[in-house]
Design a protein around this motif. Structure first.
Motif, PDB file in Angstrom:
ATOM      1  N   PRO A  22      17.967 -19.438  11.115  1.00 54.52           N
ATOM      2  CA  PRO A  22      16.963 -20.056  11.997  1.00 54.52           C
ATOM      3  C   PRO A  22      17.338 -21.467  12.433  1.00 54.52           C
ATOM      4  CG  PRO A  22      15.890 -18.943  10.165  1.00 54.52           C
ATOM      5  CD  PRO A  22      17.343 -18.945   9.855  1.00 54.52           C
ATOM      6  N   ARG A  23      17.967 -22.218  11.538  1.00 58.20           N
ATOM      7  CA  ARG A  23      18.328 -23.604  11.887  1.00 58.20           C
ATOM      8  C   ARG A  23      19.542 -23.635  12.812  1.00 58.20           C
ATOM      9  NH1 ARG A  23      18.299 -27.803   7.465  1.00 58.20           N
ATOM     10  NH2 ARG A  23      16.723 -28.873   8.696  1.00 58.20           N
ATOM     11  N   VAL A  24      20.490 -22.735  12.581  1.00 59.43           N
ATOM     12  CA  VAL A  24      21.624 -22.626  13.493  1.00 59.43           C
ATOM     13  C   VAL A  24      21.132 -22.247  14.889  1.00 59.43           C
ATOM     14  CG1 VAL A  24      23.695 -21.272  14.027  1.00 59.43           C
ATOM     15  CG2 VAL A  24      23.333 -22.127  11.712  1.00 59.43           C
ATOM     16  N   SER A  25      20.172 -21.359  14.955  1.00 55.49           N
ATOM     17  CA  SER A  25      19.622 -20.955  16.248  1.00 55.49           C
ATOM     18  C   SER A  25      18.922 -22.121  16.945  1.00 55.49           C
ATOM     19  CB  SER A  25      18.653 -19.784  16.062  1.00 55.49           C
ATOM     20  OG  SER A  25      19.343 -18.644  15.585  1.00 55.49           O
ATOM     21  N   MET A  26      18.291 -22.995  16.174  1.00 52.81           N
ATOM     22  CA  MET A  26      17.685 -24.190  16.766  1.00 52.81           C
ATOM     23  C   MET A  26      18.750 -25.093  17.380  1.00 52.81           C
ATOM     24  SD  MET A  26      14.797 -25.213  13.919  1.00 52.81           S
ATOM     25  CE  MET A  26      14.365 -26.737  14.777  1.00 52.81           C
ATOM     26  N   VAL A  27      19.862 -25.261  16.671  1.00 50.01           N
ATOM     27  CA  VAL A  27      20.953 -26.069  17.218  1.00 50.01           C
ATOM     28  C   VAL A  27      21.496 -25.424  18.489  1.00 50.01           C
ATOM     29  CG1 VAL A  27      23.259 -26.991  16.802  1.00 50.01           C
ATOM     30  CG2 VAL A  27      21.565 -27.035  14.965  1.00 50.01           C
ATOM     31  N   ALA A  28      21.658 -24.109  18.462  1.00 49.33           N
ATOM     32  CA  ALA A  28      22.154 -23.410  19.649  1.00 49.33           C
ATOM     33  C   ALA A  28      21.212 -23.589  20.836  1.00 49.33           C
ATOM     34  CB  ALA A  28      22.348 -21.929  19.335  1.00 49.33           C
ATOM     35  N   GLN A  29      19.904 -23.581  20.578  1.00 44.29           N
ATOM     36  CA  GLN A  29      18.942 -23.809  21.658  1.00 44.29           C
ATOM     37  C   GLN A  29      19.075 -25.235  22.187  1.00 44.29           C
ATOM     38  OE1 GLN A  29      16.612 -21.467  23.047  1.00 44.29           O
ATOM     39  NE2 GLN A  29      16.677 -23.102  24.592  1.00 44.29           N
ATOM     40  N   GLY A  30      19.283 -26.182  21.282  1.00 43.70           N
ATOM     41  CA  GLY A  30      19.512 -27.560  21.719  1.00 43.70           C
ATOM     42  C   GLY A  30      20.748 -27.683  22.587  1.00 43.70           C
ATOM     43  N   ILE A  31      21.804 -26.957  22.228  1.00 45.16           N
ATOM     44  CA  ILE A  31      23.022 -26.966  23.039  1.00 45.16           C
ATOM     45  C   ILE A  31      22.768 -26.333  24.401  1.00 45.16           C
ATOM     46  CG2 ILE A  31      25.344 -25.966  23.210  1.00 45.16           C
ATOM     47  CD1 ILE A  31      25.514 -26.315  20.118  1.00 45.16           C
ATOM     48  N   ALA A  32      22.049 -25.211  24.425  1.00 53.62           N
ATOM     49  CA  ALA A  32      21.731 -24.560  25.696  1.00 53.62           C
ATOM     50  C   ALA A  32      20.931 -25.490  26.606  1.00 53.62           C
ATOM     51  CB  ALA A  32      20.964 -23.265  25.439  1.00 53.62           C
ATOM     52  N   ASP A  33      19.929 -26.146  26.027  1.00 58.28           N
ATOM     53  CA  ASP A  33      19.117 -27.066  26.827  1.00 58.28           C
ATOM     54  C   ASP A  33      19.956 -28.241  27.329  1.00 58.28           C
ATOM     55  OD1 ASP A  33      16.930 -25.458  26.414  1.00 58.28           O
ATOM     56  OD2 ASP A  33      16.044 -26.705  24.839  1.00 58.28           O
ATOM     57  N   TYR A  34      20.813 -28.751  26.470  1.00 55.92           N
ATOM     58  CA  TYR A  34      21.678 -29.872  26.881  1.00 55.92           C
ATOM     59  C   TYR A  34      22.593 -29.447  28.031  1.00 55.92           C
ATOM     60  CZ  TYR A  34      25.731 -32.896  27.012  1.00 55.92           C
ATOM     61  OH  TYR A  34      26.747 -33.690  27.456  1.00 55.92           O
ATOM     62  N   LEU A  35      23.222 -28.293  27.906  1.00 58.44           N
ATOM     63  CA  LEU A  35      24.128 -27.828  28.952  1.00 58.44           C
ATOM     64  C   LEU A  35      23.406 -27.638  30.280  1.00 58.44           C
ATOM     65  CD1 LEU A  35      26.277 -25.237  26.953  1.00 58.44           C
ATOM     66  CD2 LEU A  35      27.098 -27.371  27.983  1.00 58.44           C
ATOM     67  N   ARG A  36      22.191 -27.156  30.198  1.00 58.15           N
ATOM     68  CA  ARG A  36      21.423 -26.881  31.411  1.00 58.15           C
ATOM     69  C   ARG A  36      20.859 -28.166  32.019  1.00 58.15           C
ATOM     70  NH1 ARG A  36      18.800 -22.391  29.743  1.00 58.15           N
ATOM     71  NH2 ARG A  36      17.456 -23.706  28.460  1.00 58.15           N
ATOM     72  N   GLU A  37      20.388 -29.083  31.191  1.00 65.84           N
ATOM     73  CA  GLU A  37      19.626 -30.236  31.674  1.00 65.84           C
ATOM     74  C   GLU A  37      20.477 -31.486  31.917  1.00 65.84           C
ATOM     75  OE1 GLU A  37      15.751 -28.738  29.054  1.00 65.84           O
ATOM     76  OE2 GLU A  37      16.675 -30.692  28.646  1.00 65.84           O
ATOM     77  N   GLU A  38      21.532 -31.667  31.147  1.00 63.39           N
ATOM     78  CA  GLU A  38      22.309 -32.906  31.272  1.00 63.39           C
ATOM     79  C   GLU A  38      23.736 -32.681  31.716  1.00 63.39           C
ATOM     80  OE1 GLU A  38      22.347 -36.105  28.590  1.00 63.39           O
ATOM     81  OE2 GLU A  38      20.240 -35.946  28.029  1.00 63.39           O
ATOM     82  N   ALA A  39      24.339 -31.589  31.294  1.00 63.58           N
ATOM     83  CA  ALA A  39      25.758 -31.384  31.577  1.00 63.58           C
ATOM     84  C   ALA A  39      25.999 -30.597  32.863  1.00 63.58           C
ATOM     85  CB  ALA A  39      26.422 -30.673  30.402  1.00 63.58           C
ATOM     86  N   ASP A  40      24.915 -30.167  33.505  1.00 67.33           N
ATOM     87  CA  ASP A  40      25.017 -29.465  34.786  1.00 67.33           C
ATOM     88  C   ASP A  40      25.891 -28.218  34.673  1.00 67.33           C
ATOM     89  OD1 ASP A  40      24.389 -29.094  37.469  1.00 67.33           O
ATOM     90  OD2 ASP A  40      26.145 -30.188  38.179  1.00 67.33           O
ATOM     91  N   HIS A  41      25.668 -27.467  33.595  1.00 67.13           N
ATOM     92  CA  HIS A  41      26.446 -26.250  33.375  1.00 67.13           C
ATOM     93  C   HIS A  41      25.550 -25.018  33.268  1.00 67.13           C
ATOM     94  CE1 HIS A  41      30.471 -27.788  33.137  1.00 67.13           C
ATOM     95  NE2 HIS A  41      30.190 -28.631  32.180  1.00 67.13           N
ATOM     96  N   ALA A  42      24.401 -25.035  33.877  1.00 67.61           N
ATOM     97  CA  ALA A  42      23.515 -23.875  33.812  1.00 67.61           C
ATOM     98  C   ALA A  42      24.248 -22.632  34.309  1.00 67.61           C
ATOM     99  CB  ALA A  42      22.261 -24.117  34.648  1.00 67.61           C
ATOM    100  N   GLY A  43      24.175 -21.568  33.518  1.00 68.09           N
ATOM    101  CA  GLY A  43      24.804 -20.325  33.914  1.00 68.09           C
ATOM    102  C   GLY A  43      26.301 -20.269  33.731  1.00 68.09           C
ATOM    103  N   GLY A  44      26.883 -21.286  33.092  1.00 64.48           N
ATOM    104  CA  GLY A  44      28.319 -21.290  32.867  1.00 64.48           C
ATOM    105  C   GLY A  44      28.708 -20.407  31.691  1.00 64.48           C
ATOM    106  N   THR A  45      29.999 -20.444  31.345  1.00 62.25           N
ATOM    107  CA  THR A  45      30.520 -19.673  30.227  1.00 62.25           C
ATOM    108  C   THR A  45      30.867 -20.611  29.082  1.00 62.25           C
ATOM    109  OG1 THR A  45      31.427 -17.988  31.695  1.00 62.25           O
ATOM    110  CG2 THR A  45      32.312 -18.078  29.464  1.00 62.25           C
ATOM    111  N   VAL A  46      30.464 -20.213  27.885  1.00 62.54           N
ATOM    112  CA  VAL A  46      30.692 -21.005  26.678  1.00 62.54           C
ATOM    113  C   VAL A  46      31.544 -20.187  25.707  1.00 62.54           C
ATOM    114  CG1 VAL A  46      29.593 -22.205  24.735  1.00 62.54           C
ATOM    115  CG2 VAL A  46      28.451 -22.146  26.976  1.00 62.54           C
ATOM    116  N   ALA A  47      32.557 -20.814  25.138  1.00 62.17           N
ATOM    117  CA  ALA A  47      33.345 -20.169  24.086  1.00 62.17           C
ATOM    118  C   ALA A  47      32.630 -20.332  22.756  1.00 62.17           C
ATOM    119  CB  ALA A  47      34.748 -20.769  24.015  1.00 62.17           C
TER     120      ALA A  47
END
Length: 460
Positions: A22-47
């Motif tokens: 559950p905590r790893v999933s929270m971090v992953a959600q934080g990464i998803a939100d960061y990529l979408r909101e700040e890094a301008d990578h919405a819909g991109g590919t992540v390794a």
């Protein structure tokens, strides 16, 4: 209440009692939100990559689930994989970034997660702080907006690139490789063989408990490697840590080679063919400075943590960047410490000239340098108060030698009039304070470390 999720020197690591799905999933959600909101990578590919711990594939699956349900495509490593190979894959495929599940050299009861941005270099604090501020329960987008994932081979394209980059010809070079049961097994050894080295393997079988110890390539953990190099009369021994971003080297004459001496030999070798400054952390030897000065080059000092080394490498177009803990990278490669590439480079150096001979010449030219460190147990919540208290108690002399100046870029580096130094800084990955010293003799090192421990221990 669970311990807070906090990103340290290189991501978030914790024991498995705290490091849960559950905590790893929270971090992953934080990464998803960061990529979408700040890094301008919405819909991109992540390794997504993971190390050789038995829990790591499951956590990688958790991350993949969160990212794909947030609209990102995921390319998932088909096997446990070195961190630098995952970082290189970002650059090679122009990805939005990567998530790596690894606790590096920590014992098997730990795991960790790190985010690597789209440049392949370690995430800087503004990135990890932005992710930390977005930690929350996963929230999926509508099903028709989900991304997809596929498993892929990250290693083979990496091999093809670095073999061209290094133009390595290792026929007749006998290498003993110690995988320490980590993610370098089947990667570093295979790369060396592809370059035509004769490779003898130890600890290259899959063992997610790392044989009952930590996959830390320290002298005490590499006695078998030293013995095997001696028994086989091998040209070089090489070991990687758990996620193969660092390496240790064993030579026929010196046995376990101090990482500072390897750094010096590596920079000296590279300067035969290239020019450029070196980047080193505050805890790394001044021998690098002496070599640079002899070649008319500069050295730039950073706080400990390869993220700072990587940043300075970009700013100064550095030929090499490294730390005394065995993490290095070079120009025209991904700016992440890479124990796989460095293993190949160490063997290439050896093929041209024994590393021991090169180091003998360096020390004869630039003077003897010795360095060591000690660790003091210190709870994480005491680190900052101890460092604050130390600031008001810094001495005018250490072990009978006057203090010339103090560098406070990372803890306190006390530079002495005789050219020696003492450094006290908090570990970014363990509940410890580190005390480092460098001087021109082993006896002087012990004296300085004793003085450093006496200065710090009463404050803990």
């Amino acid at each position: 209440m669970d311990e807070a999720i906090e990103f340290g020197t290189d991501g978030w690591r914790a024991e498995l009692s705290e490091f849960t799905s559950p905590r790893v999933s929270m971090v992953a959600q934080g990464i998803a939100d960061y990529l979408r909101e700040e890094a301008d990578h919405a819909g991109g590919t992540v390794a997504v990559g993971y190390d050789a711990r038995d829990t790591s594939p499951g956590f990688a699956a958790d991350v993949t689930e969160v990212l794909t349900t947030n609209g990102f495509d995921v390319t998932l490593s088909e096997r446990d994989c070195p961190t630098p190979v995952v970082a290189w894959t970002i650059q090679d495929r122009n990805l939005a970034g990567a998530v790596m599940i690894t606790a590096s050299h920590n014992p098997p009861r730990y795991n960790g997660i790190k985010f690597i941005p789209d440049d392949g270099a370690p995430a800087l604090p503004e990135v990890t702080e932005a992710i930390e501020s977005r930690l929350r329960e996963p929230e999926a987008l509508p099903a028709d907006e989900h991304g997809v994932y596929r498993e892929d081979d990250f290693v083979t394209p990496y091999f093809e690139d670095v073999l061209v980059m290094m133009d390595a010809h290792l026929t007749g070079i006998d290498v003993v490789y110690d995988g320490m049961h980590g993610s370098g097994r089947g990667v570093t050894d295979e790369l060396l063989e592809m370059a035509k080295a004769d490779v003898h393997r130890i600890r290259c079988d899959y063992n997610p408990t790392f044989g009952g110890s930590s996959p830390e390539p320290s002298a005490e953990n590499l006695e078998a490697l030293v013995e095997t190099v001696e028994e086989r009369d091998a040209d070089i021994g090489i070991a990687n840590d758990g996620d193969a971003d660092r390496l240790a080297v064993v030579t026929p004459e010196r046995g376990f080679l101090n990482e500072n001496l390897f750094f010096a030999a590596l920079y000296d070798y590279l300067l035969e063919y290239n020019d450029g400054p070196a980047i080193r952390s505050v805890s790394t030897t001044f021998l690098i400075d002496r070599i640079a000065d002899a070649h008319g080059e500069d050295v730039y000092e950073t706080p400990v943590g390869f993220k700072w080394v990587a940043q300075a490498m970009a700013e100064h177009d550095a030929l090499i960047g490294g730390e005394e803990s065995g993490g290095f990278s070079i120009r025209d490669h991904v700016r992440e410490k890479d124990g796989v590439l460095m293993a190949l480079l160490a063997a290439v150096m050896t093929a041209e000239r024994p590393i021991d001979d090169r180091i003998d010449d360096i020390l004869e030219t630039h003077g003897e340098v010795h360095q060591d460190r000690r660790s003091i147990e210190c709870p994480d919540d005491r680190k900052e108060p101890v460092v604050d208290e130390l600031e008001s108690q810094l001495p005018d002399t250490v072990a009978g030698v006057a203090v010339e100046r103090v560098n406070d870029a990372d803890g306190f580096k006390i530079l002495l009039a005789d050219g020696s130094w003492l450094l006290v800084r908090p570990s970014g990955t363990e509940p410890k304070l580190r005390v480092y010293a460098e001087a021109d003799s082993p006896d002087r090192i012990d004296t300085l470390l004793d003085a450093g421990v006496d200065l710090v221990e009463p404050l803990v």
